[in-house]
Design a protein around this motif. Structure first.
Motif, short mmCIF file in Angstrom:
data_model
loop_
_atom_site.label_atom_id
_atom_site.label_comp_id
_atom_site.label_asym_id
_atom_site.label_seq_id
_atom_site.Cartn_x
_atom_site.Cartn_y
_atom_site.Cartn_z
N CYS A 20 0.66 -1.19 -0.32
CA CYS A 20 0.21 -0.29 -0.80
C CYS A 20 0.92 0.88 0.24
O CYS A 20 0.35 2.32 -0.58
CB CYS A 20 -0.76 -0.21 1.08
N THR A 34 -7.01 -6.39 -12.95
CA THR A 34 -8.04 -5.69 -12.08
C THR A 34 -6.69 -5.76 -10.79
O THR A 34 -5.79 -7.63 -10.62
CB THR A 34 -9.11 -6.74 -11.18
N ASN A 35 -7.06 -5.18 -9.60
CA ASN A 35 -6.46 -5.80 -8.10
C ASN A 35 -6.48 -7.24 -8.00
O ASN A 35 -5.45 -7.41 -7.67
CB ASN A 35 -6.33 -5.13 -7.34
N PRO A 60 -0.31 -4.76 -6.53
CA PRO A 60 -2.02 -4.29 -7.02
C PRO A 60 -1.66 -2.60 -7.23
O PRO A 60 -1.82 -2.11 -8.28
CB PRO A 60 -2.97 -4.58 -6.74
N GLY A 61 -0.80 -2.36 -6.54
CA GLY A 61 -0.51 -0.84 -7.02
C GLY A 61 0.62 -0.54 -8.42
O GLY A 61 0.76 1.06 -8.41
N GLU A 88 -11.25 -4.87 -4.88
CA GLU A 88 -10.51 -5.69 -5.84
C GLU A 88 -10.69 -5.66 -7.33
O GLU A 88 -9.87 -5.84 -7.41
CB GLU A 88 -11.29 -7.33 -5.58
N ARG A 134 -3.74 -9.18 -10.06
CA ARG A 134 -2.52 -8.73 -9.74
C ARG A 134 -1.78 -9.69 -8.56
O ARG A 134 -0.94 -10.30 -8.26
CB ARG A 134 -2.08 -7.19 -9.79
N TYR A 169 -2.66 2.09 -5.11
CA TYR A 169 -3.01 1.24 -4.27
C TYR A 169 -4.14 1.07 -2.53
O TYR A 169 -5.23 1.51 -2.60
CB TYR A 169 -2.94 -0.65 -4.37
N ASP A 216 -8.45 -0.98 -10.95
CA ASP A 216 -6.94 -1.35 -11.82
C ASP A 216 -6.36 0.34 -11.03
O ASP A 216 -5.79 1.02 -11.75
CB ASP A 216 -7.05 -1.86 -13.01
N SER A 217 -6.15 -0.07 -9.87
CA SER A 217 -5.07 0.84 -9.22
C SER A 217 -3.90 1.07 -9.90
O SER A 217 -3.30 1.83 -9.70
CB SER A 217 -4.59 0.26 -8.19
#
Length: 115
Positions: free
Chosen positions: A52, A100-101, A111-112, A90, A104, A65, A93-94
């Motif tokens: 994060c 999508t998160n 995810p970021g 979820e 990933r 994210y 799409d960060s």
């Protein structure tokens, strides 16, 4: 009996406050790892705070994210990262990479984004 000096008392309070602030983060990491069954030694497991945040030590700088999690927290009116908060981002799409998160995360990618 010795008197406490105000500076010493302030220093003790400051260290205690930093420790309490740091305690919140492992709970979020633990929640993330449990929900997504993050394997020990995986990229996500090694990333810890950087799932994060932009730095290994966490802090105020969030990656994409983390900003989406922060927005979800604000929308829910809470500061506590829960399973519901994580699930609410979820399908975003960060990383803006066309996945999508959740996709990933399942592929052991941040995810970021990987930067």
């Amino acid at each position: 009996m010795k008197r406490f000096n105000a500076k010493a008392l302030l220093a003790i309070f400051a260290v205690g406050s930093m420790t309490l602030g740091a305690l919140a983060l492992p709970a979020a990491v633990t929640k993330f790892d449990k929900l997504y069954e993050v394997k020990e030694g995986s990229k996500l497991h090694k990333a810890k705070c950087m799932v994060c945040h932009e730095t290994k030590m966490g802090g105020k700088k969030l990656n994409a994210y983390g900003k989406d999690i922060q927005a979800a927290l604000r929308k829910a009116g809470t500061k506590k990262v829960t399973e519901e908060i994580l699930k609410s981002v979820e399908q975003l799409d960060s990383a803006k990479a066309g996945k999508t998160n959740l996709h990933r995360i399942k592929a052991d990618q941040l995810p970021g984004g990987d930067s």
